[in-house]
Write an enzyme that holds these catalytic residues in place. Structure first.
Site, PDB file in Angstrom:
ATOM      1  N   ASP A   1      11.391  -2.267  12.283  1.00 23.13           N
ATOM      2  CA  ASP A   1      11.494  -0.951  12.897  1.00 23.13           C
ATOM      3  C   ASP A   1      11.990  -1.143  14.321  1.00 23.13           C
ATOM      4  O   ASP A   1      11.879  -2.223  14.893  1.00 23.13           O
ATOM      5  CB  ASP A   1      10.130  -0.247  12.905  1.00 23.13           C
ATOM      6  CG  ASP A   1       9.757   0.314  11.539  1.00 23.13           C
ATOM      7  OD1 ASP A   1      10.678   0.725  10.801  1.00 23.13           O
ATOM      8  OD2 ASP A   1       8.556   0.345  11.212  1.00 23.13           O
TER       9      ASP A   1
ATOM     10  N   ARG B   1       0.863  -1.178   0.000  1.00 23.12           N
ATOM     11  CA  ARG B   1       0.000   0.000   0.000  1.00 23.12           C
ATOM     12  C   ARG B   1       0.899   1.227   0.000  1.00 23.12           C
ATOM     13  O   ARG B   1       2.068   1.164   0.378  1.00 23.12           O
ATOM     14  CB  ARG B   1      -0.914   0.015   1.218  1.00 23.12           C
ATOM     15  CG  ARG B   1      -0.188   0.014   2.536  1.00 23.12           C
ATOM     16  CD  ARG B   1      -1.123  -0.092   3.723  1.00 23.12           C
ATOM     17  NE  ARG B   1      -0.387  -0.062   4.967  1.00 23.12           N
ATOM     18  CZ  ARG B   1       0.026   1.044   5.578  1.00 23.12           C
ATOM     19  NH1 ARG B   1      -0.213   2.217   5.023  1.00 23.12           N
ATOM     20  NH2 ARG B   1       0.677   1.001   6.720  1.00 23.12           N
TER      21      ARG B   1
ATOM     22  N   ARG C   1      -2.883  10.663   1.906  1.00 27.71           N
ATOM     23  CA  ARG C   1      -3.605  11.389   2.953  1.00 27.71           C
ATOM     24  C   ARG C   1      -4.246  12.641   2.373  1.00 27.71           C
ATOM     25  O   ARG C   1      -3.565  13.444   1.729  1.00 27.71           O
ATOM     26  CB  ARG C   1      -2.651  11.769   4.088  1.00 27.71           C
ATOM     27  CG  ARG C   1      -2.053  10.541   4.757  1.00 27.71           C
ATOM     28  CD  ARG C   1      -1.125  10.934   5.879  1.00 27.71           C
ATOM     29  NE  ARG C   1      -0.423   9.770   6.405  1.00 27.71           N
ATOM     30  CZ  ARG C   1       0.621   9.836   7.213  1.00 27.71           C
ATOM     31  NH1 ARG C   1       1.078  11.015   7.603  1.00 27.71           N
ATOM     32  NH2 ARG C   1       1.214   8.745   7.653  1.00 27.71           N
TER      33      ARG C   1
ATOM     34  N   GLU D   1      23.490   9.380   1.126  1.00 24.27           N
ATOM     35  CA  GLU D   1      23.342   7.930   1.235  1.00 24.27           C
ATOM     36  C   GLU D   1      23.269   7.297  -0.151  1.00 24.27           C
ATOM     37  O   GLU D   1      22.470   7.719  -0.994  1.00 24.27           O
ATOM     38  CB  GLU D   1      22.088   7.581   2.036  1.00 24.27           C
ATOM     39  CG  GLU D   1      22.139   8.071   3.476  1.00 24.27           C
ATOM     40  CD  GLU D   1      20.977   7.570   4.311  1.00 24.27           C
ATOM     41  OE1 GLU D   1      20.168   6.765   3.797  1.00 24.27           O
ATOM     42  OE2 GLU D   1      20.876   7.992   5.476  1.00 24.27           O
TER      43      GLU D   1
ATOM     44  N   ARG E   1      21.117  -5.766   0.932  1.00 25.68           N
ATOM     45  CA  ARG E   1      21.480  -4.450   0.435  1.00 25.68           C
ATOM     46  C   ARG E   1      22.229  -3.723   1.550  1.00 25.68           C
ATOM     47  O   ARG E   1      22.055  -4.015   2.735  1.00 25.68           O
ATOM     48  CB  ARG E   1      20.239  -3.647   0.053  1.00 25.68           C
ATOM     49  CG  ARG E   1      19.462  -4.214  -1.106  1.00 25.68           C
ATOM     50  CD  ARG E   1      20.177  -4.054  -2.434  1.00 25.68           C
ATOM     51  NE  ARG E   1      20.216  -2.656  -2.858  1.00 25.68           N
ATOM     52  CZ  ARG E   1      20.900  -2.240  -3.919  1.00 25.68           C
ATOM     53  NH1 ARG E   1      21.630  -3.098  -4.622  1.00 25.68           N
ATOM     54  NH2 ARG E   1      20.884  -0.963  -4.265  1.00 25.68           N
TER      55      ARG E   1
ATOM     56  N   ARG F   1      19.297   9.983  -0.672  1.00 23.76           N
ATOM     57  CA  ARG F   1      18.839  11.087   0.164  1.00 23.76           C
ATOM     58  C   ARG F   1      20.017  11.764   0.848  1.00 23.76           C
ATOM     59  O   ARG F   1      21.131  11.229   0.878  1.00 23.76           O
ATOM     60  CB  ARG F   1      17.836  10.601   1.207  1.00 23.76           C
ATOM     61  CG  ARG F   1      18.347   9.570   2.201  1.00 23.76           C
ATOM     62  CD  ARG F   1      17.235   9.111   3.136  1.00 23.76           C
ATOM     63  NE  ARG F   1      17.725   8.196   4.150  1.00 23.76           N
ATOM     64  CZ  ARG F   1      16.985   7.736   5.162  1.00 23.76           C
ATOM     65  NH1 ARG F   1      15.726   8.107   5.272  1.00 23.76           N
ATOM     66  NH2 ARG F   1      17.479   6.910   6.052  1.00 23.76           N
TER      67      ARG F   1
ATOM     68  N   TYR G   1      13.135  -7.146   7.848  1.00 20.97           N
ATOM     69  CA  TYR G   1      13.261  -5.730   8.190  1.00 20.97           C
ATOM     70  C   TYR G   1      12.429  -5.433   9.435  1.00 20.97           C
ATOM     71  O   TYR G   1      11.266  -5.803   9.518  1.00 20.97           O
ATOM     72  CB  TYR G   1      12.809  -4.835   7.037  1.00 20.97           C
ATOM     73  CG  TYR G   1      12.968  -3.370   7.390  1.00 20.97           C
ATOM     74  CD1 TYR G   1      14.212  -2.754   7.287  1.00 20.97           C
ATOM     75  CD2 TYR G   1      11.908  -2.636   7.893  1.00 20.97           C
ATOM     76  CE1 TYR G   1      14.393  -1.437   7.653  1.00 20.97           C
ATOM     77  CE2 TYR G   1      12.071  -1.310   8.268  1.00 20.97           C
ATOM     78  CZ  TYR G   1      13.314  -0.717   8.148  1.00 20.97           C
ATOM     79  OH  TYR G   1      13.485   0.588   8.520  1.00 20.97           O
TER      80      TYR G   1
END
Length: 372
Positions: free
Chosen positions: A357, A175, A179, A307, A252, A283, A355
């Protein structure tokens, strides 16, 4: 055996586990192959600015228990992540919101934005003709249409993964947040911030009173390390633990080009993504914007990091797994070996090839630590 737990790796998983184990009266020894503790959340002090040496880490969670836990070691500030995308010199707010749509199309109301997005998606949905998207490009086009895909997704994603969007699986972007408000806050979580004084304070608090040793490679003297503790908590690469028995998993990594500048403010924001393919870096991070309460914020000096996302090469640090079908099948072979281990706990993004958080890591350790 001198210790209850040998913890290989002092990143967030290893440090939080060591903390909980110590609370339960266990004797732990934490080793790390790097010359400092903290794994990828380690911060380097440059003239008082806390530089996120291994990339920007912004803590966010909706779990009050996790938020209270990290704040018990160091207070967190109220930093809000509001990244900006730069496409050929034009700036767009992220995540995709009314500010983005106004900059992209000049629309000023949610109804106008919805109409424009539907128009943008029409061709992609017609091409799918009811079938599921076969790749990331088809997925993105069917979610937000061509303009946003071409300007804000395609180039950035291909730099990030080193593969064309048509070669990447659709599930990478199940997704995309759209917003219909003028709100640039990237995360939906209730709590968000950066430790005041940097992440090193969090690691120091977690590892207080626990024996640690840096510049130690577990694999260089594996027999010794495996025999000094009753159990091992391993947070490194799972394929390396098993000597690449079934082959190497793909990762990666990120290369950083960090520069100190003699100016108070370089880009006006902590995170600016460069979404065009022609710009080689993904970035630029300007670290001082993470902590505006820091007295160093007002110095006439700043630190930026460009980066560059690349394939993992020998001597580089793995950052995130390549979660495609081929690597998924290979990981399951290693996971079957890991599940059969009685005295080894595998935890973290490298050991679980997943991955995470930061708040997810802490939640996971809280569950794993219940068995101590």
């Amino acid at each position: 055996m001198e210790y209850d737990y040998l913890i290989v790796g002092s990143g967030l998983y290893g440090s939080v586990f060591a903390h909980f184990a110590k609370q339960k009266g266990k004797k732990c020894f934490v080793i790390d192959k790097r010359s400092q503790l903290g794994g990828n959340i380690y911060c380097e002090d440059v003239e008082g600015i806390h530089v996120h040496k291994y990339g920007a880490h912004i803590f966010h969670t909706s779990n009050k228990e996790v938020w209270n836990f990290v704040n018990s070691f160091v207070p967190f500030n109220r930093y809000t992540n509001c990244p900006v995308a730069n496409y050929r010199g034009k700036l767009y707010n992220l995540p995709f919101n009314m500010n983005t749509f106004y900059a992209m199309w000049g629309v000023t109301t949610p109804d106008e934005a919805i109409t424009k997005i539907k128009e943008q998606k029409r061709d992609a949905l017609a091409a799918l003709n009811g079938r599921d998207p076969a790749n990331l490009e088809e997925q993105a086009l069917s979610l937000v249409g061509r303009d946003i895909y071409e300007k804000l997704i395609k180039g950035y994603t291909e730099k990030q993964w080193g593969r064309k969007c048509t070669e990447l699986p659709a599930f990478i972007i199940k997704r995309l947040p759209v917003r219909l408000t003028f709100d640039n806050n990237y995360f939906n979580d209730v709590y968000q911030g950066i430790p005041i004084g940097g992440y090193n304070k969090l690691i120091e608090g977690l590892l207080e009173g626990i024996e640690t040793k840096t510049d130690v490679d577990f694999f260089e003297n594996r027999d010794y390390w495996q025999n000094i503790a009753k159990k091992i908590v391993f947070t490194g690469k799972i394929d390396e633990f098993y000597d690449y028995k079934f082959g190497k998993l793909e990762y990666r990594t990120v290369r950083f080009e960090t520069e100190k500048l003699n100016k108070q403010n370089h880009q006006g924001n902590a995170v600016i993504n460069y979404t065009e393919a022609e710009v080689p870096y993904t970035r630029i991070i300007e670290h001082k914007h993470f902590e505006p309460e820091n007295p160093a914020y007002y110095k006439n000096v700043t630190v930026i990091s460009r980066e560059y996302s690349t394939e993992l090469k020998v001597g580089m640090e793995p950052f995130y797994p390549v979660n495609d079908e081929k690597n998924g099948v290979l990981f399951q072979k290693y996971k079957a070996l890991a599940d059969a281990e009685k005295n080894v706990i595998f935890g973290g993004r490298l050991a679980e090839y997943k991955y995470y958080d930061m708040d997810d890591v802490i939640e996971k350790v809280m569950k794993d630590a219940k068995g101590i």
